[in-house]
Design a protein around this motif. Sequence first.
Motif, mmCIF file in Angstrom:
data_model
loop_
_atom_site.group_PDB
_atom_site.id
_atom_site.type_symbol
_atom_site.label_atom_id
_atom_site.label_comp_id
_atom_site.label_asym_id
_atom_site.label_seq_id
_atom_site.Cartn_x
_atom_site.Cartn_y
_atom_site.Cartn_z
ATOM 1 N N UNK A 186 0.810 -1.206 0.000
ATOM 2 C CA UNK A 186 0.000 0.000 0.000
ATOM 3 C C UNK A 186 0.841 1.253 0.000
ATOM 4 N N UNK A 187 1.888 1.263 0.821
ATOM 5 C CA UNK A 187 2.783 2.430 0.889
ATOM 6 C C UNK A 187 3.578 2.559 -0.398
ATOM 7 N N UNK A 188 4.179 1.452 -0.841
ATOM 8 C CA UNK A 188 5.062 1.489 -2.000
ATOM 9 C C UNK A 188 4.328 1.949 -3.254
ATOM 10 N N UNK A 189 3.167 1.388 -3.519
ATOM 11 C CA UNK A 189 2.446 1.742 -4.738
ATOM 12 C C UNK A 189 1.920 3.169 -4.695
ATOM 13 N N UNK A 190 1.538 3.643 -3.516
ATOM 14 C CA UNK A 190 1.079 5.031 -3.406
ATOM 15 C C UNK A 190 2.206 5.995 -3.754
ATOM 16 N N UNK A 191 3.409 5.683 -3.300
ATOM 17 C CA UNK A 191 4.560 6.538 -3.596
ATOM 18 C C UNK A 191 4.981 6.394 -5.058
ATOM 19 N N UNK A 192 5.116 5.159 -5.531
ATOM 20 C CA UNK A 192 5.567 4.936 -6.907
ATOM 21 C C UNK A 192 4.600 5.513 -7.922
ATOM 22 N N UNK A 223 3.057 8.218 -7.759
ATOM 23 C CA UNK A 223 3.178 9.675 -7.833
ATOM 24 C C UNK A 223 4.277 10.123 -8.792
ATOM 25 N N UNK A 224 5.217 9.256 -9.120
ATOM 26 C CA UNK A 224 6.443 9.668 -9.798
ATOM 27 C C UNK A 224 6.195 9.929 -11.281
ATOM 28 N N UNK A 225 6.455 11.165 -11.692
ATOM 29 C CA UNK A 225 6.400 11.507 -13.101
ATOM 30 C C UNK A 225 7.769 11.638 -13.716
ATOM 31 N N UNK A 226 8.792 11.820 -12.882
ATOM 32 C CA UNK A 226 10.185 11.869 -13.316
ATOM 33 C C UNK A 226 11.064 11.576 -12.119
ATOM 34 N N UNK A 227 12.198 10.918 -12.370
ATOM 35 C CA UNK A 227 13.186 10.655 -11.334
ATOM 36 C C UNK A 227 14.402 11.537 -11.576
ATOM 37 N N UNK A 228 15.077 11.895 -10.480
ATOM 38 C CA UNK A 228 16.290 12.704 -10.561
ATOM 39 C C UNK A 228 17.359 12.044 -9.706
ATOM 40 N N UNK A 229 18.480 11.696 -10.312
ATOM 41 C CA UNK A 229 19.555 11.000 -9.615
ATOM 42 C C UNK A 229 20.881 11.700 -9.866
ATOM 43 N N UNK A 230 21.807 11.509 -8.925
ATOM 44 C CA UNK A 230 23.183 11.955 -9.111
ATOM 45 C C UNK A 230 24.008 10.889 -9.787
ATOM 46 N N UNK A 231 25.269 11.225 -10.062
ATOM 47 C CA UNK A 231 26.113 10.311 -10.831
ATOM 48 C C UNK A 231 26.475 9.053 -10.047
ATOM 49 N N UNK A 232 26.713 9.168 -8.740
ATOM 50 C CA UNK A 232 27.034 7.969 -7.972
ATOM 51 C C UNK A 232 25.897 6.954 -8.044
ATOM 52 N N UNK A 233 24.673 7.429 -7.847
ATOM 53 C CA UNK A 233 23.514 6.534 -7.908
ATOM 54 C C UNK A 233 23.355 5.946 -9.303
ATOM 55 N N UNK A 234 23.557 6.764 -10.308
ATOM 56 C CA UNK A 234 23.476 6.311 -11.700
ATOM 57 C C UNK A 234 24.463 5.166 -11.955
ATOM 58 N N UNK A 235 25.720 5.349 -11.537
ATOM 59 C CA UNK A 235 26.738 4.328 -11.771
ATOM 60 C C UNK A 235 26.495 3.089 -10.911
ATOM 61 N N UNK A 258 18.637 2.019 -18.538
ATOM 62 C CA UNK A 258 17.639 1.745 -17.520
ATOM 63 C C UNK A 258 17.282 2.974 -16.703
ATOM 64 N N UNK A 259 16.182 2.879 -16.008
ATOM 65 C CA UNK A 259 15.722 3.962 -15.140
ATOM 66 C C UNK A 259 15.166 3.342 -13.861
ATOM 67 N N UNK A 260 15.070 4.123 -12.779
ATOM 68 C CA UNK A 260 14.573 3.551 -11.527
ATOM 69 C C UNK A 260 13.073 3.334 -11.478
ATOM 70 N N UNK A 261 12.343 3.835 -12.463
ATOM 71 C CA UNK A 261 10.885 3.731 -12.471
ATOM 72 C C UNK A 261 10.442 3.172 -13.821
ATOM 73 N N UNK A 262 9.448 2.297 -13.851
ATOM 74 C CA UNK A 262 9.095 1.640 -15.114
ATOM 75 C C UNK A 262 8.550 2.566 -16.189
ATOM 76 N N UNK A 263 7.995 3.714 -15.825
ATOM 77 C CA UNK A 263 7.417 4.601 -16.845
ATOM 78 C C UNK A 263 8.008 6.010 -16.830
ATOM 79 N N UNK A 264 8.577 6.435 -15.722
ATOM 80 C CA UNK A 264 9.045 7.823 -15.609
ATOM 81 C C UNK A 264 10.455 7.986 -16.177
ATOM 82 N N UNK A 265 10.726 9.062 -16.891
ATOM 83 C CA UNK A 265 12.074 9.324 -17.385
ATOM 84 C C UNK A 265 13.014 9.690 -16.246
#
Length: 206
Positions: free
Chosen positions: A59-65, A67-79, A87-94
């Motif tokens: 219930x918590x996870x899907x409510x949060x996920x 909401x996401x229309x775009x993800x923003x990450x730094x380079x450490x997380x990206x690598x 790939x991206x951290x969200x199945x539909x969001x850029x």
Amino acid sequence: MMSKVFVALSTSVDGYITGRDPGAGRGLGDGPTLFDWYFDGDTPSQVFDGFRLSEASAGVFDAVAGRVGASLAGRNTYDDSGWADGGTPHPTAPLVVLSHRPLPATHERQTLVTTGIEDAVAAARKFAGDKDVGLMGGDVTSAALAAGLVDEVILHQVPVLLGGGRPFFQALPQHIELRLVEAVPAPGVTHLHYEVLRSSRTDNPR
């Protein structure tokens, strides 16, 4: 209304979001995983294929996920996360990546921003449309907090002390007060949802 900016990450009790020695080719490092709760239940996620969570976590996870229309990450997380292949951290969001270094390749769902956290958040908001921006990683989250750009902090706190790894939060120029909105205990994780109080945030035009 302007989209909200929030961070929602799994973290150890001592505040790490990876194990020891993370990096490109080494994933999220050594030690216990912070993500077992994604797969240790009987309730399938309605957003992420293959995720089976406890009923409380789903219930918590899907409510949060959702909401996401775009993800923003730094380079450490990206690598660390191996997103160089597109790939991206969200199945539909850029994904917007904040980095001074070029990305290994150009991908349709990834956008590089090199000019700072304010521009990166602005770009992510454009992609998000009427949804929200989800931050990924400690460096980006701390920079956005310092700039007064974060509305909510969500901790999926796993009951383990990792003793090392990448910390969730970096040093901040001042204290930031939070208000607890919701606390949901679940098997293997406690979900803590905080609002960032505007009166304590750095004065930043939005």
